[in-house]
Design a protein around this motif. Structure first.
Motif, short mmCIF file in Angstrom:
data_model
loop_
_atom_site.label_atom_id
_atom_site.label_comp_id
_atom_site.label_asym_id
_atom_site.label_seq_id
_atom_site.Cartn_x
_atom_site.Cartn_y
_atom_site.Cartn_z
N ASN A 593 -3.66 2.17 1.81
CA ASN A 593 -3.21 1.27 0.75
C ASN A 593 -2.80 2.13 -0.44
O ASN A 593 -3.64 2.70 -1.14
CB ASN A 593 -4.32 0.31 0.36
CG ASN A 593 -3.87 -0.69 -0.70
OD1 ASN A 593 -2.77 -0.59 -1.24
ND2 ASN A 593 -4.74 -1.65 -1.02
N GLU A 594 -1.48 2.23 -0.68
CA GLU A 594 -0.98 3.07 -1.77
C GLU A 594 -0.64 2.24 -3.01
O GLU A 594 -0.07 2.77 -3.96
CB GLU A 594 0.25 3.83 -1.29
CG GLU A 594 -0.07 4.81 -0.17
CD GLU A 594 1.10 5.66 0.26
OE1 GLU A 594 2.25 5.25 0.00
OE2 GLU A 594 0.88 6.73 0.88
N GLY A 595 -0.99 0.95 -3.01
CA GLY A 595 -0.74 0.12 -4.17
C GLY A 595 -1.96 0.07 -5.10
O GLY A 595 -2.89 0.87 -4.99
N ASN A 596 -1.95 -0.93 -6.00
CA ASN A 596 -3.07 -1.05 -6.94
C ASN A 596 -3.78 -2.40 -6.82
O ASN A 596 -4.37 -2.89 -7.77
CB ASN A 596 -2.59 -0.81 -8.38
CG ASN A 596 -1.42 -1.72 -8.77
OD1 ASN A 596 -1.21 -2.76 -8.15
ND2 ASN A 596 -0.68 -1.31 -9.81
N PHE A 601 -3.16 -6.89 6.08
CA PHE A 601 -1.87 -6.76 6.77
C PHE A 601 -2.13 -6.41 8.23
O PHE A 601 -3.26 -6.11 8.64
CB PHE A 601 -0.99 -5.69 6.11
CG PHE A 601 -1.65 -4.34 5.98
CD1 PHE A 601 -1.41 -3.35 6.92
CD2 PHE A 601 -2.53 -4.07 4.93
CE1 PHE A 601 -2.01 -2.11 6.81
CE2 PHE A 601 -3.13 -2.83 4.82
CZ PHE A 601 -2.89 -1.85 5.75
N ASP A 602 -1.08 -6.48 9.05
CA ASP A 602 -1.16 -6.15 10.48
C ASP A 602 -0.55 -4.78 10.74
O ASP A 602 0.40 -4.36 10.06
CB ASP A 602 -0.41 -7.19 11.32
CG ASP A 602 -1.11 -8.54 11.30
OD1 ASP A 602 -2.33 -8.57 11.09
OD2 ASP A 602 -0.42 -9.56 11.49
N SER A 617 -5.39 -6.13 12.96
CA SER A 617 -5.34 -6.55 11.56
C SER A 617 -6.25 -5.68 10.71
O SER A 617 -7.36 -5.31 11.12
CB SER A 617 -5.75 -8.02 11.42
OG SER A 617 -4.84 -8.86 12.08
N VAL A 618 -5.76 -5.36 9.50
CA VAL A 618 -6.55 -4.67 8.49
C VAL A 618 -6.88 -5.68 7.40
O VAL A 618 -5.98 -6.31 6.86
CB VAL A 618 -5.77 -3.47 7.92
CG1 VAL A 618 -6.58 -2.79 6.82
CG2 VAL A 618 -5.42 -2.49 9.02
N SER A 652 4.96 -5.77 6.23
CA SER A 652 5.18 -5.67 4.78
C SER A 652 4.33 -6.70 4.05
O SER A 652 4.06 -7.79 4.55
CB SER A 652 6.66 -5.88 4.46
OG SER A 652 7.08 -7.16 4.87
N VAL A 653 3.92 -6.33 2.85
CA VAL A 653 3.20 -7.26 1.98
C VAL A 653 4.20 -7.79 0.96
O VAL A 653 5.25 -7.17 0.72
CB VAL A 653 2.01 -6.56 1.29
CG1 VAL A 653 0.97 -6.14 2.32
CG2 VAL A 653 2.47 -5.36 0.48
#
Length: 732
Positions: A593-596, A601-602, A617-618, A652-653
């Protein structure tokens, strides 16, 4: 078949045991050659349905224990029917294993070989195999040894260095006829006045094996004379041609022949370069006749000959003047005139023409006939149909009128038009006629005119954004398409906007009529607040613009965001990397996870980019954290002889910051052909040698080779040998 297979397995078993106890000498170096006998078969009589044989031979070989050849051929004209070991082949009188044949007449190949079991390796010159062919078509074929598939092994199973010499087969039908011709074919040029010179070539096309050629070129000597003739480039410059120029009789004779060591010539080229002198005005054929082509043996070669044509008589002209009118002042209700002109005519005694025009733009409102050279003894007929844009004029002179001769332009008719609408129109002269006092036609050319209103109109036809949303600070490209809808080049400015705020202004310079250009506005969104914005572009007005409603274009929106959401695949690896069908491959995928903000997500794993292996799934992966996922891939049902690429993809999220790292491709899994122990993509004598060398071994044994344990039972025995033997000759 079962009995034959059992004997083969027993023989393999025997040779395996023998190889395990013998001390095997190394092959000695030598100039070993594998070749086709006869080396060349060229026989048009071998038509479809006929059969012939070739023999594969070897020379100067030492310590030959096993051999394999793969011969390629043109499967469209040849098929292999069988292979035969001749009575005196290299292993005759000894115990040997015949291998193959594996015949593929579609691809055009045959694979065949043999290996000793008991006996002495072969030394010297000898025969391998006879190959029988059935002729199925006509053409040419190399009988070629396939590189890497023709193998000689010594008693230590090492390669024997060797060279191969391919064979050749041809039963092609005779070549198509050549063509001798004049180039250029037609010369129609009134500038070639008396005392001027010009050149023509006598050329040849599609020639095959020409050793000698000869021709005569006939012409009207009152119009033309030959002043020079020289050799062209089809034969080498060392050839001296024989030439006879007979201008009083109106012909040229030209002959050229090769001499040893020159070889026959094929293809296209120039036979002779002829220089003519113009004696007078006139028309003449350039007549190729008494043409001869011969091969090296003196045999005649089939060919055709095409004549040329010369004309330097100046043609009369009927044309519109001015030939082109392009004027912004040609607006509705404006009236203008054009003239139908006559030039370079002798003994005219009547004329007729039809003229078509675009009635959507023009209306013809007047036709005026002029007395050419003040000659008034003529009658007129005319018709005007403005509904279809057509008018017809016919003028006939009568006695005592003198025939009209003029070499200066004169107007014979003036046409008056009124402009109805802006646009364009041809002034099309067709079905024209000029006649002399006898009513005979006078050759002439008719040249059309053209009328066009000058239109100025620029437009924005499209606005495209590189993103539908972006994070604040991203660079966004806005592409604007501007088009010139007028008929004159234009220079103007284009400004792009988000809502009412300008992104930037670019200048379009000299955009040609009816062409468009794309302008890319690079928008830095660093100072743009979060929100939804409408994109648009506007072109500045040009003087006298025809339509200003299309100068502005609005298209779509973009959302600017500040929260960063981003997931990524950072690594993928698989173990093992080479397997047989049915094995399990472990695939490890590392995601981050490189976001904040935490993300769910799959993750899916594919082979060959599109075939799904599994999806996991994560759930709620925290910001900055990574996790390893393990996937198990059962390779049952896959096709051997293929490399399968592994790809992992994270879904994608919403509003993802960077989609480029959602996919990770790393390496491939190789599915090997059963029996292909050395992994070279084929089951051949090398694999048989490997399984024989390991026969009777087990883990810890000095000859143990786990790659040979094909049934994975922990030992190398007759079962493993049977697997290789049953797949012999298979190839990826």
């Amino acid at each position: 078949m079962a009995k034959k297979f059992s004997v083969l397995l027993c023989l393999l078993f025997a040779t395996s045991m023998l190889l395990s106890v013998l001390t095997i000498p190394q092959a000695t170096a030598g100039s070993t050659t594998v070749y086709v006998d006869p080396p060349s078969i060229v026989d048009p009589g071998l038509v479809p349905g006929e059969m012939f044989n070739i023999t594969i031979k070897v020379s100067n070989v030492s310590d030959l224990f096993a051999w394999q050849i793969k011969l390629s051929f043109n499967g469209e004209i040849l098929n292999v029917t069988r292979t035969i070991y001749p009575p005196d082949h290299v292993f005759a009188g000894q115990t040997y294993i015949p291998l193959g044949p594996v015949i593929d007449n579609v691809a055009g190949s045959v694979l065949v070989g043999a290996s000793l079991l008991v006996g002495d390796p072969f030394n010297g010159d000898g025969k391998f195999v006879i190959i029988e062919f059935l002729v199925t078509g006509q053409g040419q074929s190399v009988l070629g040894f396939v590189s890497g598939e023709t193998i000689l092994l010594d008693s230590a199973q090492a390669d024997i260095p060797h060279t191969t010499v391919d064979g050749y087969f041809e039963n092609a039908a005779p070549p198509p006829p050549a063509t001798m011709y004049i180039s250029p074919e037609r010369i129609v040029d009134p500038l070639l006045v008396p005392c001027s010179n010009f050149i023509v070539n006598v050329s040849i096309a599609n020639a095959t094996d020409v050793y000698m050629y000869e021709f005569k070129l006939g012409f009207n000597s009152s119009v033309l004379n030959v002043v020079d003739a020289e050799l062209g480039d089809f034969f080498p410059s060392s050839v001296t041609p024989q030439i006879e120029i007979n201008n009083p009789a109106g012909y040229l004779w030209f002959s050229a022949e090769l001499e040893p060591p020159e070889t026959p010539k094929s293809g296209d080229g120039v036979l002779a370069i002829i220089t003519f002198h113009v004696e007078d005005y006139g028309v003449t054929n350039l007549d190729l006749y008494d043409t001869v082509l011969k091969d090296e043996a003196g045999g005649s070669l089939s060919h055709t000959a095409l004549d040329g044509f010369f004309n330097n008589i100046q043609l009369a002209k009927l044309y519109i003047s001015p030939s082109e009118i392009i004027d912004p002042g040609l607006l509705p209700s404006v009236v203008f005139t054009v003239d139908v002109m006559l030039d370079d005519v002798e003994n005219l005694y009547g004329y007729e023409f039809n003229l078509g025009y675009n009635t959507g733009m023009l209306t013809c409102i007047g036709i005026m006939i002029h007395p050419v050279l003040n000659e008034t003894h003529f009658t007129t007929n005319m018709m005007m149909d403005d509904g279809v844009g057509h008018l017809w004029v016919k003028v006939t002179y009568y006695s005592p009128a003198s025939p009209i001769t003029t070499f200066d332009p004169v107007s014979i008719v003036t046409l008056t038009f009124m402009v109805d609408n802006v646009g364009s129109s041809p002034l099309d002269l067709y079905n024209t006629s000029l006649t002399d006092v006898n009513g005979d036609p006078i050759p002439h050319e008719a040249i059309d005119g053209y009328v066009q209103t000058l239109i100025r109109d620029v437009a924005i036809t499209n606005v495209v954004c590189s993103h539908t949303w972006a994070y604040s600070g991203w660079i966004v490209n806005v592409t604007v398409t501007a088009k010139n809808l007028g008929n004159v080049s234009e220079t103007f400015d284009v400004t792009a906007y988000y809502d009412s705020s300008p992104i930037g202004t670019l200048t379009v310079t000299d955009l040609a009529p009816n062409t468009e250009t794309e302008l890319i506005f690079v928008w830095n969104t660093s100072d743009v607040a979060e929100g939804l914005y409408t994109l648009s572009a506007t072109a500045s007005y040009v003087p006298y613009e025809f339509n200003t409603t299309n100068n502005n274009y609005v298209d779509g929106t973009i959302e600017i965001r500040e929260l960063i959401r981003d997931v990524a695949i950072i690594d993928v690896y698989a173990s093992p990397s080479e397997v047989y069908v049915g094995d399990i491959v472990n695939i490890t995928v590392i995601v981050k996870n490189e976001g904040n903000v935490s993300e769910t997500f799959d993750v899916s794993v594919y082979y060959n980019d599109t075939v799904l292996i599994e999806t996991q799934s994560v759930i709620d992966l925290p910001s900055g954290e990574e996790i390893a996922l393990l996937f198990f891939w059962n390779t049952t049902g896959l096709t051997p002889c293929n490399n399968y690429t592994i790809r992992a993809e994270a879904s994608s999220v919403p509003f993802e910051f960077d989609l480029s790292d959602n996919v990770f491709i790393n390496g491939y899994i190789k599915i090997k052909l059963v029996g292909d122990i050395n992994g070279d993509g084929k089951v051949d004598v090398r694999d048989l040698a490997l399984v024989s060398a390991s026969f009777g071994s087990y883990p810890g044994h000095p000859r143990w080779n786990p790659e040979v344990d094909l049934n994975q039972d922990g030992k190398i025995d007759i079962r493993d040998i049977a697997v290789v033997a049953s797949h012999y000759g298979e190839i990826c």
